[in-house]
Write an enzyme that holds these catalytic residues in place. Structure first.
Site, PDB file in Angstrom:
ATOM      1  N   TYR A   1     -12.449  -1.923  -3.684  1.00  0.00           N
ATOM      2  CA  TYR A   1     -12.946  -2.055  -2.306  1.00  0.00           C
ATOM      3  C   TYR A   1     -14.472  -1.908  -2.229  1.00  0.00           C
ATOM      4  CZ  TYR A   1      -8.322  -2.172  -0.093  1.00  0.00           C
ATOM      5  OH  TYR A   1      -7.064  -2.540   0.346  1.00  0.00           O
TER       6      TYR A   1
ATOM      7  N   LYS B   1       0.818  -1.218   0.000  1.00  0.00           N
ATOM      8  CA  LYS B   1       0.000   0.000   0.000  1.00  0.00           C
ATOM      9  C   LYS B   1       0.855   1.272   0.000  1.00  0.00           C
ATOM     10  CE  LYS B   1      -3.981  -2.163   2.240  1.00  0.00           C
ATOM     11  NZ  LYS B   1      -5.011  -2.025   3.301  1.00  0.00           N
TER      12      LYS B   1
ATOM     13  N   PHE C   1     -15.500   3.722   6.958  1.00  0.00           N
ATOM     14  CA  PHE C   1     -14.130   4.065   6.584  1.00  0.00           C
ATOM     15  C   PHE C   1     -13.891   4.053   5.065  1.00  0.00           C
ATOM     16  CE2 PHE C   1     -14.188  -0.529   7.642  1.00  0.00           C
ATOM     17  CZ  PHE C   1     -13.719  -1.081   6.455  1.00  0.00           C
TER      18      PHE C   1
ATOM     19  N   ASN D   1      -2.181   0.151   6.911  1.00  0.00           N
ATOM     20  CA  ASN D   1      -1.673  -1.121   7.436  1.00  0.00           C
ATOM     21  C   ASN D   1      -0.748  -1.859   6.456  1.00  0.00           C
ATOM     22  OD1 ASN D   1      -3.624  -1.911   5.644  1.00  0.00           O
ATOM     23  ND2 ASN D   1      -4.744  -3.224   7.052  1.00  0.00           N
TER      24      ASN D   1
ATOM     25  N   HIS E   1      -2.299  -5.351   1.628  1.00  0.00           N
ATOM     26  CA  HIS E   1      -3.583  -6.036   1.473  1.00  0.00           C
ATOM     27  C   HIS E   1      -3.299  -7.450   0.998  1.00  0.00           C
ATOM     28  CE1 HIS E   1      -7.608  -7.108   0.125  1.00  0.00           C
ATOM     29  NE2 HIS E   1      -7.023  -7.581  -0.963  1.00  0.00           N
TER      30      HIS E   1
ATOM     31  N   GLU F   1      -9.491 -10.719  -7.430  1.00  0.00           N
ATOM     32  CA  GLU F   1      -8.539  -9.615  -7.257  1.00  0.00           C
ATOM     33  C   GLU F   1      -7.360  -9.740  -8.229  1.00  0.00           C
ATOM     34  OE1 GLU F   1      -9.728  -8.824  -2.593  1.00  0.00           O
ATOM     35  OE2 GLU F   1      -7.733  -9.598  -3.039  1.00  0.00           O
TER      36      GLU F   1
HETATM   37  P1  CMP Z   1      -7.391  -4.503   3.674  1.00  0.00           P
HETATM   38  O1  CMP Z   1      -6.927  -5.837   4.071  1.00  0.00           O
HETATM   39  O2  CMP Z   1      -6.831  -3.876   2.439  1.00  0.00           O
HETATM   40  O3  CMP Z   1      -8.982  -4.536   3.528  1.00  0.00           O
HETATM   41  C1  CMP Z   1      -9.803  -3.417   3.735  1.00  0.00           C
HETATM   42  C2  CMP Z   1      -9.047  -2.258   4.293  1.00  0.00           C
HETATM   43  O4  CMP Z   1      -9.854  -1.293   4.929  1.00  0.00           O
HETATM   44  C3  CMP Z   1      -8.115  -2.743   5.398  1.00  0.00           C
HETATM   45  O5  CMP Z   1      -7.082  -3.496   4.869  1.00  0.00           O
HETATM   46  C4  CMP Z   1      -7.741  -1.423   6.038  1.00  0.00           C
HETATM   47  O6  CMP Z   1      -6.801  -0.690   5.255  1.00  0.00           O
HETATM   48  C5  CMP Z   1      -9.094  -0.709   5.960  1.00  0.00           C
HETATM   49  N1  CMP Z   1      -9.864  -0.859   7.202  1.00  0.00           N
HETATM   50  C6  CMP Z   1     -10.410  -1.979   7.696  1.00  0.00           C
HETATM   51  N2  CMP Z   1     -11.063  -1.736   8.832  1.00  0.00           N
HETATM   52  C7  CMP Z   1     -10.944  -0.418   9.057  1.00  0.00           C
HETATM   53  C8  CMP Z   1     -11.408   0.443  10.072  1.00  0.00           C
HETATM   54  N3  CMP Z   1     -12.145   0.002  11.109  1.00  0.00           N
HETATM   55  N4  CMP Z   1     -11.094   1.748   9.983  1.00  0.00           N
HETATM   56  C9  CMP Z   1     -10.358   2.205   8.943  1.00  0.00           C
HETATM   57  N5  CMP Z   1      -9.886   1.426   7.935  1.00  0.00           N
HETATM   58  C10 CMP Z   1     -10.182   0.130   8.003  1.00  0.00           C
END
Ligand code: CMP
Length: 143
Positions: free
Chosen positions: A51, A11, A59, A114, A117, A128
């Protein structure tokens, strides 16, 4: 155990931290092989579509903004039980809750930023991968 393919995104936060190599090293050390890889800057439409499953979540708009703030690396990973293995190497969605040594613990900042993904199931992995890589492209890249 079966040889699987899964989809991974490094990311914008991890790319900005100059951690592409660090992320890939942990994936490789964990037994996964990069079989396709491309650096791209997602458009807003691409991020929204990728997404879409989260579009009702509070979010969602922030996530789209984050995912389009800079380049990402999209990749296909291959290995035994690649989907589960990738998720183990990534660690919990929230870096604060991720185990020591996982990619999200090492390179993530918070539950949104984070670092990586990874697909969560065979169906999503197939969808995907197809979102970013054509069958012909994968066939050309296959060993
Ligand atoms: P990812 O595994 O890419 O899948 C969905 C993404 O949404 C996740 O990683 C985070 O980047 C984001 N995400 C998931 N939960 C939350 C949350 N509670 N608040 C903000 N971002 C979130």
């Amino acid at each position: 155990m079966a040889i699987e393919r899964t989809f991974s995104i490094i990311k914008p936060d991890a790319v900005a931290r100059n951690a592409i190599g660090g992320v890939v090293a942990r994936l490789e050390e964990g037994g996964l092989r990069v079989v396709a890889s491309r650096m791209v800057r997602l458009t807003e439409a691409q991020a929204r579509a990728f997404y879409a499953v989260h579009k009702e979540r509070p979010f969602y708009n922030d996530l789209v903004t984050f995912m389009t703030e800079g380049p990402v690396v999209v990749q296909v990973l291959e290995g035994e039980d690649a989907i589960l293995r990738n998720r183990q190497i990534m660690g919990a969605t929230n870096p604060e809750k991720a185990d020591a040594g996982t990619i999200r613990k090492l390179f993530g900042t918070n539950i949104e930023r984070n670092a990586v993904h990874g697909s969560d199931a065979p169906e999503t992995a197939a969808q995907e991968i197809a979102f970013f890589f054509s069958g012909a492209e994968l066939a050309t890249l296959a060993r």
